[in-house]
Design a protein around this motif. Structure first.
Motif, PDB file in Angstrom:
ATOM      1  N   ASP A  89       0.789  -1.264   0.162  1.00 41.63           N
ATOM      2  CA  ASP A  89       0.134   0.069  -0.045  1.00 41.63           C
ATOM      3  C   ASP A  89       0.846   1.132   0.020  1.00 41.63           C
ATOM      4  O   ASP A  89       0.542   2.339   0.582  1.00 41.63           O
ATOM      5  CB  ASP A  89      -1.114  -0.045   1.110  1.00 41.63           C
ATOM      6  CG  ASP A  89      -0.384  -0.189   2.519  1.00 41.63           C
ATOM      7  OD1 ASP A  89       0.965  -0.563   2.492  1.00 41.63           O
ATOM      8  OD2 ASP A  89      -0.863   0.125   3.620  1.00 41.63           O
ATOM      9  N   LYS A  95       0.882  -4.471  -8.333  1.00 41.28           N
ATOM     10  CA  LYS A  95      -0.505  -4.250  -8.187  1.00 41.28           C
ATOM     11  C   LYS A  95      -1.144  -3.308  -9.284  1.00 41.28           C
ATOM     12  O   LYS A  95      -2.243  -3.412  -9.910  1.00 41.28           O
ATOM     13  CB  LYS A  95      -0.813  -3.666  -6.944  1.00 41.28           C
ATOM     14  CG  LYS A  95      -0.601  -2.345  -6.761  1.00 41.28           C
ATOM     15  CD  LYS A  95      -1.058  -1.799  -5.172  1.00 41.28           C
ATOM     16  CE  LYS A  95      -0.995  -0.390  -5.207  1.00 41.28           C
ATOM     17  NZ  LYS A  95      -1.367   0.227  -3.667  1.00 41.28           N
ATOM     18  N   THR A 136      -3.679  -3.865 -12.840  1.00 40.17           N
ATOM     19  CA  THR A 136      -4.731  -3.225 -13.006  1.00 40.17           C
ATOM     20  C   THR A 136      -4.650  -2.757 -14.402  1.00 40.17           C
ATOM     21  O   THR A 136      -5.630  -2.479 -15.213  1.00 40.17           O
ATOM     22  CB  THR A 136      -4.685  -1.819 -11.861  1.00 40.17           C
ATOM     23  OG1 THR A 136      -4.740  -2.468 -10.649  1.00 40.17           O
ATOM     24  CG2 THR A 136      -5.809  -1.056 -12.282  1.00 40.17           C
ATOM     25  N   PHE A 154      -2.664  -7.939  -2.219  1.00 40.22           N
ATOM     26  CA  PHE A 154      -2.311  -6.647  -2.936  1.00 40.22           C
ATOM     27  C   PHE A 154      -3.533  -6.726  -4.247  1.00 40.22           C
ATOM     28  O   PHE A 154      -3.827  -5.719  -4.713  1.00 40.22           O
ATOM     29  CB  PHE A 154      -1.081  -6.289  -3.406  1.00 40.22           C
ATOM     30  CG  PHE A 154      -0.297  -7.334  -4.525  1.00 40.22           C
ATOM     31  CD1 PHE A 154      -0.659  -7.174  -5.616  1.00 40.22           C
ATOM     32  CD2 PHE A 154       0.227  -8.446  -3.720  1.00 40.22           C
ATOM     33  CE1 PHE A 154       0.045  -8.061  -6.577  1.00 40.22           C
ATOM     34  CE2 PHE A 154       0.853  -9.307  -4.706  1.00 40.22           C
ATOM     35  CZ  PHE A 154       0.769  -9.070  -6.167  1.00 40.22           C
ATOM     36  N   ASP A 166      -6.365  -7.014  -4.675  1.00 39.82           N
ATOM     37  CA  ASP A 166      -7.743  -6.356  -4.106  1.00 39.82           C
ATOM     38  C   ASP A 166      -8.000  -4.975  -4.791  1.00 39.82           C
ATOM     39  O   ASP A 166      -8.892  -4.494  -5.227  1.00 39.82           O
ATOM     40  CB  ASP A 166      -8.035  -6.120  -2.595  1.00 39.82           C
ATOM     41  CG  ASP A 166      -8.302  -7.606  -1.853  1.00 39.82           C
ATOM     42  OD1 ASP A 166      -9.099  -8.530  -2.597  1.00 39.82           O
ATOM     43  OD2 ASP A 166      -7.999  -7.723  -0.804  1.00 39.82           O
ATOM     44  N   TYR A 167      -6.624  -4.467  -4.786  1.00 39.08           N
ATOM     45  CA  TYR A 167      -6.782  -2.938  -5.339  1.00 39.08           C
ATOM     46  C   TYR A 167      -6.981  -3.096  -6.881  1.00 39.08           C
ATOM     47  O   TYR A 167      -7.614  -2.356  -7.463  1.00 39.08           O
ATOM     48  CB  TYR A 167      -5.013  -2.245  -5.272  1.00 39.08           C
ATOM     49  CG  TYR A 167      -5.047  -1.184  -6.005  1.00 39.08           C
ATOM     50  CD1 TYR A 167      -5.480   0.025  -5.412  1.00 39.08           C
ATOM     51  CD2 TYR A 167      -4.349  -0.972  -7.247  1.00 39.08           C
ATOM     52  CE1 TYR A 167      -5.264   1.253  -6.036  1.00 39.08           C
ATOM     53  CE2 TYR A 167      -4.284   0.419  -7.901  1.00 39.08           C
ATOM     54  CZ  TYR A 167      -4.635   1.323  -7.435  1.00 39.08           C
ATOM     55  OH  TYR A 167      -4.557   2.470  -7.709  1.00 39.08           O
ATOM     56  N   GLN A 202     -10.738  -3.513  -7.380  1.00 38.24           N
ATOM     57  CA  GLN A 202     -11.493  -2.318  -7.108  1.00 38.24           C
ATOM     58  C   GLN A 202     -11.371  -1.429  -8.231  1.00 38.24           C
ATOM     59  O   GLN A 202     -12.184  -0.568  -8.782  1.00 38.24           O
ATOM     60  CB  GLN A 202     -10.510  -1.434  -5.911  1.00 38.24           C
ATOM     61  CG  GLN A 202     -10.898  -2.413  -4.436  1.00 38.24           C
ATOM     62  CD  GLN A 202     -10.214  -1.927  -3.455  1.00 38.24           C
ATOM     63  OE1 GLN A 202      -9.758  -0.612  -3.576  1.00 38.24           O
ATOM     64  NE2 GLN A 202     -10.212  -2.347  -2.090  1.00 38.24           N
TER      65      GLN A 202
END
Length: 722
Positions: free
Chosen positions: A315, A562, A566, A608, A610-611, A614
């Motif tokens: 994070d 991460k 994405t 990580f 999860d980012y 989202q």
């Protein structure tokens, strides 16, 4: 005046040799035949005794600092002069010795005591303790001093510095500090740590770090060197472990905290720790952040190590800290070539590894944050890393035993991955510099309807480099390389972040091409070829994620990972938004649903992710405003995405091939600048991707059964649009 010759400094020596040299040093001190060798530790030389000045002799120097400065002999032959004591000349008949000030004494600011107070109020400066550890000869890891690079345009001109006389330590003291020469052209200024405002806070910070993880510190250090260090080798392992075993209390607090913070991510995977209460990582992060800001005031290599480790937190907000570390690194001279510097050999290798880790951090942070890089090729002189730069003494674990063959193999594998990541980062940086800088954007905007062709012309050299890099990957860095050491033990495989970086680089390249396409003005066949190639890259990247196994997901992932996960979803959303027909848009919508399923399942082993889930949901929310697209039949477009026969007027009298004028087909078929393997594509009936090779996916094996989305079970590279 000729320059003083450069005195080489030896590399790190084995323990037996160090012990023997210490014995020799003791014997040398007992000889006492040379006049300028101190016989008493506190005894000053004759000149300093006359001046009543503090006499300081650096280790290995023949003269004290002041005698060397005044160019005079430094002798110890005169006897101390008798002290003169003043007697009380007042009315008292009894002469008594002065005692320490008491309540009955006159005020300290009274005239009769002003001179005495000036002498006794200032505490005597402690005698300088010589550092005899392995760090004493280093430039960037000394215990009580830090260095700052003297640039070529500063007030201290290198030519004038070269006229200075340097001692056996390659140092020279002057009014503003101490100069250290590392070669004939590069110099550093050395400053004492105690001059910084927050110097005394380190002991408290170090105690707070140890208390936060007590009694699990040794276990966390073991996890760090077993799991993280092989893939991110920015610490000199044996030097660190030797200091740890010798109960050294001079560790850099944010460095130790950073090691603990990262190791805590594997707490649940350690059978001895999983059932125990886990230390509070947030508390460690608070201590590390405060102490790192303090350490930046006296920059050392350990400061860089701490900052880089803090940036690997899942994070971590990397951009501001990355820019600070670049400035600190430049003060330490990490952007320079240290191959011929007069520093220990192991420190040269360590400096190169830290420098390239900083380079990786800067370039990938630039990509994921969309901001300009701070490292430029014109001012980057660091040589490429070689196997010698990873050299350690006899490899020993934190338990004090020699590493097993499997551990040594994994260490070597991690070093290879690190070197390959450096090479990949250089290609990725070229992609960003070629297509995303402000000057490049202006060029493409000025090209107008020809922007896509201009981009394709610039794609060729970068794409060739990327293709050659992938083809030349060593077998140990392949995703399918075995990690099994026996029938029961499976080591973690850190190759995932390297291959993810490769797909992120390809996507960044194709993303710029797709952004430039204009359906109203772009040649239909060119439009189809560009979108088809982009579709292949997207499917390959998604299938790579689908094939990640537990040993990949639980391993170390680089800080940009991460965002790279994405970017795959972002690229799919871009293709969905720019799809010319509803059938193609539905295809990307389905694939994105599958990708989200894969990420959500995989996040159980790699939190990580999860980012990425989202951000994927956020992109889909934006696509809710997308207008419904016409079907391919309404647009008279074939399933391949190009106009059907008759919809494009043939020109030049040439016969149409697959519904395209022959001149267009020949022009595109002879193009070498874009996706050479796309020339296997043959327009006409049949699957849209019939000609695309899938060798990229061969190394990844079959996808994990639990990662196959229940939404669909069709093959990844299949009939194109459904």
């Amino acid at each position: 005046m000729p320059r003083a010759p450069l005195v080489p400094i030896a590399a790190a020596r084995p323990h037996k040799q160090l012990a023997q040299e210490k014995d020799n040093l003791i014997k040398l001190k007992t000889i006492g035949a040379v006049a300028n060798i101190r016989t008493r530790r506190e005894r000053p030389c004759d000149a300093c005794r006359r001046r009543k000045s503090r006499c300081v002799i650096h280790e290995g120097a023949a003269l004290c600092v002041l005698c060397e400065f005044h160019k005079q002999d430094c002798t110890f032959v005169q006897s101390p002069q008798p002290r003169k004591r003043k007697l009380d000349t007042g009315e008292k008949s009894n002469v008594v010795m002065k005692k320490r000030p008491a309540a009955s004494d006159p005020p300290a600011n009274s005239p009769q005591n002003s001179s005495t107070t000036a002498k006794i109020s200032k505490p005597p400066r402690p005698v300088e303790q010589k550092d005899t550890s392995i760090l004493a000869e280093t430039l960037g890891l000394q215990r009580r001093r830090h260095c700052r690079y003297v640039g070529r345009t500063t007030a201290l001109d290198p030519t004038l510095i070269g006229l200075t006389q340097f001692d056996m330590r390659n140092e020279s003291t002057f009014d503003l500090g101490t100069l250290r020469k590392v070669n004939e052209h590069e110099y550093f200024t050395m400053y004492p740590d105690e001059d910084s405002q927050t110097y005394g806070d380190d002991a408290d910070a170090l105690n707070a770090v140890e208390q936060a993880v007590s009694p699990y510190g040794p276990a966390l250090i073991d996890i760090y060197f077993r799991t993280i260090h092989p893939s991110f080798p920015i610490i000199q392992e044996q030097v660190f472990l030797d200091r740890l075993r010798n109960h050294d209390r001079n560790f850099n607090p944010p460095l130790l905290a950073g090691m603990y913070i990262l190791a805590l991510n594997w707490w649940a995977q350690d059978p001895k720790l999983a059932s125990l209460p886990k230390p509070d990582s947030k508390k460690l992060e608070e201590i590390a952040s405060r102490s790192l800001a303090s350490a930046m005031q006296r920059p050392k290599l350990s400061t860089m190590q701490a900052g880089l480790l803090m940036l690997q937190r899942p994070d971590a907000d990397s951009w501001s800290l990355t820019t600070q570390l670049i400035a600190v690194g430049q003060e330490l001279g990490l952007h320079l070539d240290c191959s011929d510097w007069a520093i220990p050999v192991w420190e040269r290798g360590l400096r190169k590894r830290i420098a390239w880790a900083l380079y990786i951090q800067d370039k990938w942070s630039s990509l994921v944050h969309g901001r300009p890089s701070h490292i430029f090729a014109a001012n980057w002189a660091v040589k490429p890393i070689t196997d010698d730069d990873f050299a350690e003494d006899a490899p020993v674990t934190t338990r004090g035993v020699h590493k097993s063959e499997a551990e040594a193999t994994e260490t070597a594998r991690g070093q290879t991955i690190f070197m390959q990541m450096i090479s990949l980062t250089a290609i990725m940086a070229e992609v960003v510099d070629t297509f995303y800088t402000q000057s490049a954007i202006r060029d493409f905007d000025a090209a107008g309807p020809h922007a896509t062709r201009l981009i394709l012309e610039r794609v060729k050299p970068v794409q060739i480099k990327l293709k050659d890099w992938f083809a030349a990957l060593p077998h140990s860095t392949r995703m399918a390389s075995s990690n099994l050491t026996d029938n029961t033990t499976t080591l973690l495989s850190p190759t995932g972040y390297l291959h993810l970086g490769y797909f992120a680089t390809e996507i960044t390249l194709h993303r710029r091409i797709i952004q430039s396409l204009r359906p109203a003005s772009t040649d239909p066949y060119l439009l189809h070829i560009c979108r088809a190639a982009a579709k292949t890259r997207l499917i390959s990247a998604m299938d790579f994620v689908n094939r990640l196994r537990p040993e990949h997901l639980r391993a170390f992932w680089y800080s940009a990972s991460k965002i790279n996960f994405t970017l795959i979803g972002t690229f799919g959303s871009l293709l969905w938004a720019t799809a010319p027909g509803q059938e193609e848009a539905d295809f990307y919508r389905t694939r994105l649903l599958e990708y989200r399923w894969t990420l959500s399942v995989s996040s159980k082993r790699a939190g990580f992710l999860d980012y990425a889930v989202q951000m994927l949901d956020a992109s889909r929310g934006m696509l809710a405003n997308l207008a419904e697209k016409p079907s391919l039949a309404q647009k008279r477009v074939s399933s391949a995405g190009v106009p059907v026969s008759g919809s494009v007027a043939s020109s030049g009298g040439g016969a149409a091939v697959g519904g395209l004028p022959r001149r267009n087909h020949r022009a595109m078929d002879s193009r070498d600048g874009y996706a050479p393997h796309l020339r296997t594509y043959t327009p006409g009936p049949g699957p849209a991707f019939e000609g695309f090779a899938s060798e990229l996916l061969d190394q990844y094996g079959e996808p994990e059964p639990h990662l196959i989305s229940p939404i669909t079970t069709h093959s990844s590279i299949d009939d194109g649009f459904e």
